[in-house]
Each structure stands twice: as C-alpha cells, then as structure tokens.
Design a protein around this motif. Structure first.
Motif, PDB file in Angstrom:
ATOM      1  N   THR A 102       3.218  11.956 -14.571  1.00 31.39           N
ATOM      2  CA  THR A 102       4.030  12.183 -13.381  1.00 31.39           C
ATOM      3  C   THR A 102       3.349  13.007 -12.301  1.00 31.39           C
ATOM      4  OG1 THR A 102       5.082  14.054 -14.460  1.00 31.39           O
ATOM      5  CG2 THR A 102       6.212  11.945 -14.588  1.00 31.39           C
ATOM      6  N   HIS A 103       2.487  13.909 -12.636  1.00 30.93           N
ATOM      7  CA  HIS A 103       1.899  14.776 -11.615  1.00 30.93           C
ATOM      8  C   HIS A 103       0.621  14.206 -11.003  1.00 30.93           C
ATOM      9  CE1 HIS A 103       4.870  17.776 -12.339  1.00 30.93           C
ATOM     10  NE2 HIS A 103       4.600  17.756 -13.628  1.00 30.93           N
ATOM     11  N   ARG A 104       0.339  12.960 -11.280  1.00 29.84           N
ATOM     12  CA  ARG A 104      -0.873  12.338 -10.733  1.00 29.84           C
ATOM     13  C   ARG A 104      -0.627  11.558  -9.458  1.00 29.84           C
ATOM     14  NH1 ARG A 104      -4.625  10.529 -15.757  1.00 29.84           N
ATOM     15  NH2 ARG A 104      -4.662  12.567 -16.733  1.00 29.84           N
ATOM     16  N   TYR A 105       0.612  11.511  -8.997  1.00 30.06           N
ATOM     17  CA  TYR A 105       0.944  10.745  -7.807  1.00 30.06           C
ATOM     18  C   TYR A 105       1.703  11.599  -6.813  1.00 30.06           C
ATOM     19  CZ  TYR A 105       0.004   6.855 -10.958  1.00 30.06           C
ATOM     20  OH  TYR A 105      -0.569   6.004 -11.854  1.00 30.06           O
ATOM     21  N   GLU A 106       1.505  11.279  -5.533  1.00 30.77           N
ATOM     22  CA  GLU A 106       2.272  11.888  -4.455  1.00 30.77           C
ATOM     23  C   GLU A 106       2.962  10.745  -3.721  1.00 30.77           C
ATOM     24  OE1 GLU A 106       1.522  14.619  -0.477  1.00 30.77           O
ATOM     25  OE2 GLU A 106      -0.134  14.211  -1.844  1.00 30.77           O
ATOM     26  N   PHE A 107       4.203  10.954  -3.297  1.00 31.19           N
ATOM     27  CA  PHE A 107       4.988   9.907  -2.653  1.00 31.19           C
ATOM     28  C   PHE A 107       5.419  10.344  -1.264  1.00 31.19           C
ATOM     29  CE2 PHE A 107       5.415   7.238  -6.279  1.00 31.19           C
ATOM     30  CZ  PHE A 107       5.363   8.102  -7.355  1.00 31.19           C
ATOM     31  N   CYS A 108       5.626   9.350  -0.406  1.00 30.76           N
ATOM     32  CA  CYS A 108       6.134   9.586   0.933  1.00 30.76           C
ATOM     33  C   CYS A 108       6.961   8.364   1.315  1.00 30.76           C
ATOM     34  CB  CYS A 108       4.981   9.782   1.916  1.00 30.76           C
ATOM     35  SG  CYS A 108       5.522  10.178   3.580  1.00 30.76           S
ATOM     36  N   SER A 109       8.174   8.587   1.809  1.00 33.63           N
ATOM     37  CA  SER A 109       9.014   7.457   2.190  1.00 33.63           C
ATOM     38  C   SER A 109       8.815   7.059   3.642  1.00 33.63           C
ATOM     39  CB  SER A 109      10.486   7.766   1.928  1.00 33.63           C
ATOM     40  OG  SER A 109      10.861   8.926   2.635  1.00 33.63           O
ATOM     41  N   ASP A 110       8.230   7.960   4.442  1.00 30.33           N
ATOM     42  CA  ASP A 110       7.957   7.666   5.848  1.00 30.33           C
ATOM     43  C   ASP A 110       6.568   7.061   5.998  1.00 30.33           C
ATOM     44  OD1 ASP A 110      10.386   8.834   6.634  1.00 30.33           O
ATOM     45  OD2 ASP A 110       9.473  10.818   6.612  1.00 30.33           O
ATOM     46  N   PRO A 111       6.335   6.276   7.031  1.00 31.88           N
ATOM     47  CA  PRO A 111       4.979   5.755   7.260  1.00 31.88           C
ATOM     48  C   PRO A 111       3.971   6.895   7.324  1.00 31.88           C
ATOM     49  CG  PRO A 111       6.536   4.712   8.729  1.00 31.88           C
ATOM     50  CD  PRO A 111       7.290   5.838   8.042  1.00 31.88           C
ATOM     51  N   VAL A 112       2.805   6.632   6.780  1.00 32.10           N
ATOM     52  CA  VAL A 112       1.784   7.679   6.698  1.00 32.10           C
ATOM     53  C   VAL A 112       0.599   7.353   7.591  1.00 32.10           C
ATOM     54  CG1 VAL A 112       2.401   8.299   4.337  1.00 32.10           C
ATOM     55  CG2 VAL A 112       0.679   6.545   4.725  1.00 32.10           C
ATOM     56  N   ASP A 113      -0.186   8.352   7.859  1.00 34.26           N
ATOM     57  CA  ASP A 113      -1.438   8.165   8.580  1.00 34.26           C
ATOM     58  C   ASP A 113      -2.458   7.664   7.557  1.00 34.26           C
ATOM     59  OD1 ASP A 113      -3.795   8.265   9.983  1.00 34.26           O
ATOM     60  OD2 ASP A 113      -3.502  10.306  10.713  1.00 34.26           O
ATOM     61  N   TRP A 114      -2.849   6.408   7.661  1.00 36.20           N
ATOM     62  CA  TRP A 114      -3.745   5.784   6.683  1.00 36.20           C
ATOM     63  C   TRP A 114      -5.086   6.521   6.573  1.00 36.20           C
ATOM     64  CZ3 TRP A 114      -1.821   2.337   3.482  1.00 36.20           C
ATOM     65  CH2 TRP A 114      -0.769   1.532   3.893  1.00 36.20           C
ATOM     66  N   ARG A 115      -5.468   7.255   7.617  1.00 37.02           N
ATOM     67  CA  ARG A 115      -6.793   7.892   7.611  1.00 37.02           C
ATOM     68  C   ARG A 115      -6.852   9.136   6.739  1.00 37.02           C
ATOM     69  NH1 ARG A 115      -6.744   8.155  13.876  1.00 37.02           N
ATOM     70  NH2 ARG A 115      -4.628   8.503  13.243  1.00 37.02           N
ATOM     71  N   ARG A 116      -5.711   9.631   6.269  1.00 37.28           N
ATOM     72  CA  ARG A 116      -5.706  10.831   5.428  1.00 37.28           C
ATOM     73  C   ARG A 116      -5.698  10.484   3.977  1.00 37.28           C
ATOM     74  NH1 ARG A 116      -1.247  14.777   7.143  1.00 37.28           N
ATOM     75  NH2 ARG A 116      -0.337  13.368   8.581  1.00 37.28           N
TER      76      ARG A 116
END
Length: 74
Positions: free
Chosen positions: A60-74
């Motif tokens: 479980t601690h190996r992933y980070e999630f975001c529901s909003d669009p992200v900046d692909w460059r980061r």
C-alpha cells in the motif's frame, strides 16, 4: 496524497514511490481494472501513450494517488 488501494480508482492518477519499479515517480492515469496472472491489476497509460499493468494487491505505501489532473512533467 497517499491512500489505501482500491479497485474503484478508474480515472485517477497513480505513481510508484518505490525505488525499483517501472517508470517510478512518473504519473499515469488508471484506465480500467483487468485480470492479470490471476489477480486484479490497473491498466494505466503514461503521458507518452505507453501502457502498463500495476497489480492492485501490491504494498500500500508504494503508490501515490491524485484524483485531479497532474502535471505530467513531475
């Protein structure tokens, strides 16, 4: 935002935080849940169109999630 793993993340963005993973640290969007090697996985797509399967039952601690669009460059 780190959260527990769930199958209901279609449309969210995910990135691996472990040091030894394919495209670690790069955001990908979860397209769907698919069976793979006897377990459920997310089919994800990266900004360059490349796809990958990420096992849902991984640590479980190996992933980070975001529901909003992200900046692909980061």
């Amino acid at each position: 935002m780190t959260a527990s793993l769930t199958r209901n993340r279609v449309g969210d963005f995910v990135r691996r935080n472990n040091k030894h993973g394919y495209r670690t640290g790069q955001w990908a969007q979860i397209v769907m849940t698919v069976p793979s090697d006897g377990r459920d996985s997310w089919l994800v797509i990266y900004q360059d169109g490349e796809t990958d399967l990420i096992p849902i039952d991984n640590h479980t601690h190996r992933y980070e999630f975001c529901s909003d669009p992200v900046d692909w460059r980061r």
